[in-house]
Design an enzyme around this catalytic site. Structure first.
Site, PDB file in Angstrom:
ATOM      1  N   LYS A  40    -157.551  62.747 -28.536  1.00 26.51           N
ATOM      2  CA  LYS A  40    -158.986  62.567 -28.749  1.00 26.51           C
ATOM      3  C   LYS A  40    -159.406  62.835 -30.183  1.00 26.51           C
ATOM      4  O   LYS A  40    -158.942  63.769 -30.807  1.00 26.51           O
ATOM      5  CB  LYS A  40    -159.745  63.518 -27.842  1.00 26.51           C
ATOM      6  CG  LYS A  40    -159.913  62.895 -26.529  1.00 26.51           C
ATOM      7  CD  LYS A  40    -160.747  63.751 -25.625  1.00 26.51           C
ATOM      8  CE  LYS A  40    -161.219  62.894 -24.514  1.00 26.51           C
ATOM      9  NZ  LYS A  40    -162.526  62.323 -24.748  1.00 26.51           N
ATOM     10  N   ILE A  61    -155.392  64.027  -5.134  1.00 17.67           N
ATOM     11  CA  ILE A  61    -156.541  64.338  -5.986  1.00 17.67           C
ATOM     12  C   ILE A  61    -157.766  63.498  -5.629  1.00 17.67           C
ATOM     13  O   ILE A  61    -158.873  63.773  -6.074  1.00 17.67           O
ATOM     14  CB  ILE A  61    -156.149  64.176  -7.473  1.00 17.67           C
ATOM     15  CG1 ILE A  61    -154.910  65.010  -7.787  1.00 17.67           C
ATOM     16  CG2 ILE A  61    -157.271  64.585  -8.408  1.00 17.67           C
ATOM     17  CD1 ILE A  61    -155.019  66.491  -7.467  1.00 17.67           C
ATOM     18  N   GLY A  62    -157.593  62.468  -4.835  1.00 18.29           N
ATOM     19  CA  GLY A  62    -158.779  61.752  -4.358  1.00 18.29           C
ATOM     20  C   GLY A  62    -158.616  60.265  -4.218  1.00 18.29           C
ATOM     21  O   GLY A  62    -158.717  59.717  -3.134  1.00 18.29           O
ATOM     22  N   HIS A  85    -160.767  69.935  -9.840  1.00 22.53           N
ATOM     23  CA  HIS A  85    -159.598  69.309 -10.440  1.00 22.53           C
ATOM     24  C   HIS A  85    -159.839  69.124 -11.932  1.00 22.53           C
ATOM     25  O   HIS A  85    -160.930  68.772 -12.350  1.00 22.53           O
ATOM     26  CB  HIS A  85    -159.328  67.952  -9.785  1.00 22.53           C
ATOM     27  CG  HIS A  85    -158.386  67.102 -10.565  1.00 22.53           C
ATOM     28  ND1 HIS A  85    -157.046  67.377 -10.658  1.00 22.53           N
ATOM     29  CD2 HIS A  85    -158.592  66.010 -11.345  1.00 22.53           C
ATOM     30  CE1 HIS A  85    -156.477  66.486 -11.446  1.00 22.53           C
ATOM     31  NE2 HIS A  85    -157.393  65.649 -11.879  1.00 22.53           N
ATOM     32  N   HIS A 114    -149.251  59.178 -14.310  1.00 22.41           N
ATOM     33  CA  HIS A 114    -149.456  58.315 -15.480  1.00 22.41           C
ATOM     34  C   HIS A 114    -148.238  57.457 -15.751  1.00 22.41           C
ATOM     35  O   HIS A 114    -148.212  56.668 -16.689  1.00 22.41           O
ATOM     36  CB  HIS A 114    -149.805  59.157 -16.704  1.00 22.41           C
ATOM     37  CG  HIS A 114    -151.013  60.019 -16.466  1.00 22.41           C
ATOM     38  ND1 HIS A 114    -150.919  61.312 -16.009  1.00 22.41           N
ATOM     39  CD2 HIS A 114    -152.330  59.760 -16.565  1.00 22.41           C
ATOM     40  CE1 HIS A 114    -152.135  61.806 -15.852  1.00 22.41           C
ATOM     41  NE2 HIS A 114    -153.010  60.884 -16.176  1.00 22.41           N
TER      42      HIS A 114
HETATM   43  N1  GLN Z   1    -160.996  62.320  -7.793  1.00 22.54           N
HETATM   44  C1  GLN Z   1    -160.679  61.519  -8.928  1.00 22.54           C
HETATM   45  C2  GLN Z   1    -159.563  60.545  -8.590  1.00 22.54           C
HETATM   46  O1  GLN Z   1    -158.696  60.896  -7.872  1.00 22.54           O
HETATM   47  C3  GLN Z   1    -160.268  62.343 -10.100  1.00 22.54           C
HETATM   48  C4  GLN Z   1    -159.958  61.505 -11.295  1.00 22.54           C
HETATM   49  C5  GLN Z   1    -159.755  62.282 -12.548  1.00 22.54           C
HETATM   50  O2  GLN Z   1    -159.519  63.470 -12.521  1.00 22.54           O
HETATM   51  N2  GLN Z   1    -159.836  61.638 -13.673  1.00 22.54           N
HETATM   52  O3  GLN Z   1    -159.529  59.434  -9.054  1.00 22.54           O
HETATM   53 ZN    ZN Z   2    -157.298  64.111 -13.230  1.00 24.55          ZN
END
Ligand code: GLN
Ligand code: ZN
Length: 765
Positions: free
Chosen positions: A116, A440-441, A650, A703
């Site tokens: 960044k 995470i979602g 998160h 990633h």
């Molecule tokens: N809940 C979001 C996802 O799973 C979190 C994304 C993120 O942390 N950038 O896409």
């Molecule tokens: Zn994330």
């Protein structure tokens, strides 16, 4: 005369022409010549736009096919060995290989690191230097572009990143050393560049040194003195316009004004308080002062009357020839023009200025101070009226929201019981195994999902068909999670195009531009939502989806929300009240959503704060205040529920050694973080600081398309278990899965669950 100047202009084009041209070239759909032609046309257009607006000497070399720091590395011949470059000048394909890596004929060369740019959402390519790095002028871009403008009859000021900022942001490669040690080798090459520019009729060069706004160490301060003294000696003819931005120069004021440069520009938007002391310093040292009065990184219209007062004050003290007016930083961080925003209503539009409008503001201010207030009477009147209309608008001010904030009590940011108590209650209620698994979602955002969302937005798909499409997807995601035996399920977020935009669209106080694109990195652009007014939540935003998903399973369904700091950080934020207040307003809206989810039977709720670290102020001394209010905002979101409701958060990074106390103070019951790439390096922080609550260090790097093996993830979990008590550990990927394909996600999550089962056997029985 006071000149009107601009520190840099967006290069992507009004319609993202550069993005399209670059991507088409990458795909092999167009030739290098076609790409270069588009670049040339854009530059010509942008210079003319600036000159026509009344900018006296527009910048050149602010254009870039990818990134200005990468351009600098090419200009200085700092090309890492793995790109096999040996030519005189760096060719375009080597340049793009540095930016994006290269996979060709069985060779696989990775890209340079990207990070960044200060506290913006722009990312630059990190220079990679070896201990015996040599430098030489290895690109003709800066010279060519200056000439190109000159041929078109426009005199530009070439812009480069200064040597100390360049080295301060660089990383060492191979043997470890401090890149700043290379300063003596680097400066002569800078001198060469200045001298060559001088020979081709560029007596002024803008040298950007945003690092002058950071907390500097002694070595950096020394480097500044040495480098600029040497430059003055080796390139005595050049007038250096030193540019600082993104913060105040504060304790570096003496240093900045002691350097042998012709002018210093300062960011008076970010740090208005430095005006008086900078005027005094400029007077004392006989330097020109450039006032960065027009905000280069937000979209609000300038208050011309207030700006003009500041400018008049500087002119009265220093004389018109010694004062210039400019943008606070490069306009790279602003969207292109308001003109095309036909969907924004006139009232809102009247409060805003994008890059093109900002040029007019700069020119108007110069005219006002040169020719007197009467010469810009109409513009001043329009500006005053716009300010007034914004201040008093009922669309901005919502009494209910203000009243609610005014009556906030400390207990609203406090869960009913301490974590230890809550954990007991939650354990009983949730009945989860040790090393519980979750995600995470988001799940993969397939073509069909994107298509359904887009058609619904365009009105081609009706509400019930859209709802059915989303429900089908949720059903699929839930089935899969059952099949793979995850413990805490998610609905997969198919209805969300973006984790901030989704909420912005449903909250009052937000608006959206149609073309307000800003470069994020390379060809990637983002279109941040605009927060213009008090924020409230007219309706529940996620409950119906969460409820539906929960109805499909007996396992626990985790509700999924975006936190206030992340929403703030990824939007254009109103500038008529402290960000702290805006954050609190968002926090109350999210709090209501959390409570509604709880009422709907959702026992686990995650509030993502992906961006809390990005918001950290540039100066360390400002950190505590920021962390205080951002932690409080999170706690307001999380504290409306019963002890038995488990709050997760998160975060999308892993270096938080320096803010772990603040993260603990957020008091989320569970936090998931990104660690798999750094091989759990972050856990160091946990050795020193006993993080009290539960934690899921990411074990699957989302990633990368790689599918991690069971052994790999078992090893990571065992590593984590050495530092964090087993009862506190969760098992999850690094981040959301939306950018991945099902083909990778399916086996990867299966392996993850198997790894969890293995360590559960081994360590928790
Ligand atoms: N809940 C979001 C996802 O799973 C979190 C994304 C993120 O942390 N950038 O896409
Ligand atoms: Zn994330």
């Amino acid at each position: 005369m006071t000149l009107a100047l601009n520190l840099g202009f967006p290069r992507i084009g009004a319609n993202r022409e550069l993005k399209k041209a670059v991507e088409s070239y990458w795909k092999g759909n167009s030739s290098q010549d076609e790409l270069l032609t588009t670049g040339k046309e854009l530059r010509a257009k942008h210079w003319k736009l600036q000159a026509d607006a009344g900018i006296d000497y527009p910048p050149s070399n602010d254009f870039s096919y990818y990134d200005q720091m990468l351009d600098m590395s090419c200009l200085l011949g700092a090309v890492p060995a793995r790109y096999n470059w040996s030519g005189e000048t760096v060719d375009l394909d080597t340049y793009f290989a540095m930016a994006r890596g290269r996979q060709q004929d069985g060779h696989d060369v990775i890209a340079m690191e990207m990070t960044k740019w200060f506290d913006t959402n722009y990312h630059f390519i990190v220079p990679e230097l070896t201990k015996n790095q040599s430098f030489k002028v290895a690109s003709s871009k800066i010279f060519d572009e200056h000439q190109e403008a000159k041929d078109a009859g426009i005199h530009t000021v070439p812009v480069i990143i200064g040597p100390v900022t360049y080295l301060s942001l660089a990383k060492s490669s191979g043997e470890d050393f401090d890149p700043i040690d290379l300063i003596d080798d680097l400066v002569p090459v800078y001198a060469d560049i200045l001298n060559r520019l001088y020979e081709q009729d560029a007596p002024w060069v803008q040298i950007d040194e945003p690092c002058l706004c950071l907390d500097l160490n002694d070595k950096q301060r020394e480097a500044y003195k040495k480098a600029y003294a040497k430059l003055a000696e080796l390139a005595p003819n050049t007038n250096i316009a030193l540019a600082t931005y993104f913060e105040g120069i504060r304790d570096n004021e003496n240093l900045a004004f002691s350097l042998p440069v012709a002018t210093v520009s300062v960011d008076l938007v970010r740090y208005p308080n430095q005006l008086d002391s900078c005027i005094a310093k400029a007077k004392e040292t006989g330097k020109g002062l450039r006032l960065g009065l027009v905000d280069g990184r937000n979209i609000w219209r300038n208050d011309l009357s207030t700006s003009l007062e500041k400018l008049e004050k500087a002119v009265a003290e220093l004389g018109a020839d010694n004062v210039q007016v400019c943008s606070s930083c490069s306009l790279l961080h602003s969207p292109f023009t308001l003109e095309s925003e036909d969907a924004l209503d006139d009232e809102l539009k009247n409060w805003m200025a994008f890059a093109v409008q900002k040029l007019d503001e700069i020119a108007t201010l110069a005219k006002g101070v040169n020719e007197g207030r009467d010469a810009i009477a109409a513009e001043l009147k329009a500006s005053d009226e716009a300010q007034e209309s914004r201040q008093n608008s009922t669309r901005i001010h919502n009494k209910e929201v203000k009243d609610r904030l005014a009556t906030t009590t400390p207990d609203m940011a406090q869960r009913k019981s301490v974590f230890a108590e809550r954990a007991k209650i939650q354990r009983e209620k949730l009945g989860l195994p040790a090393f519980p698994t979750t995600t995470i979602g988001s799940f993969p955002q397939t073509q069909e999902i994107r298509k359904a969302r887009a058609s619904f937005k365009k009105g081609e798909l009706d509400a019930s068909a859209y709802e059915q499409a989303m429900k089908d997807e949720i059903g699929h995601v839930v089935d899969y999670q059952h099949a793979v035996d995850l413990d805490v399920l998610v609905h997969g977020e198919p209805e969300r195009n973006d984790m901030v935009e989704y909420f912005g669209e449903q909250l009052e106080g937000f608006t959206f531009s149609k073309f307000g694109w800003v470069q994020s990195y390379g060809s990637r652009c983002v279109k941040p939502p605009i927060i213009f007014g008090d924020i409230s939540r007219p309706n529940a935003m996620t409950v119906k989806w969460a409820e539906y998903a929960q109805s499909l399973t007996k396992k626990k369904m985790k509700g999924m929300l975006t936190g206030p700091i992340t929403i703030l950080q990824w939007s254009f934020v109103r500038n008529d009240q402290p960000e702290e207040l805006t954050a609190k307003q968002i926090a109350f809206a999210i709090r209501d959503e959390v409570v509604d989810l709880e009422k709907a039977g959702i026992d686990i709720i995650q509030i993502d704060e992906a961006a809390i670290r990005e918001g950290l102020p540039i100066r360390k001394e400002d950190w505590p205040a920021y962390l205080d209010w951002s932690v409080e905002a999170f706690r307001i979101c999380a504290s409306g529920v019963e002890d038995s409701t488990q709050i997760h958060t998160h975060m999308c990074y892993s270096e938080f050694n320096d803010m772990i106390e603040a993260i603990a103070a957020m008091d989320a019951d569970v936090i998931s973080i990104e660690t798999s790439r750094s091989q759990m390096e972050l856990l160091e922080a946990f050795e020193k600081f006993k993080y009290p609550n539960e934690i899921g260090p990411g074990v699957y790097d989302i990633h990368s398309p790689r599918i991690p093996s069971i052994e790999e993830m078992t090893a990571l979990l065992e590593k984590a278990a050495k530092v964090i008590p087993v009862e506190q550990l969760w098992v999850n990927p690094d981040c959301g899965l939306k950018t991945r394909g099902w083909a990778e996600v399916e086996p990867a999550l299966k392996n993850m669950v198997d790894a969890a089962k293995e360590v559960r056997q081994k360590l928790a029985s």
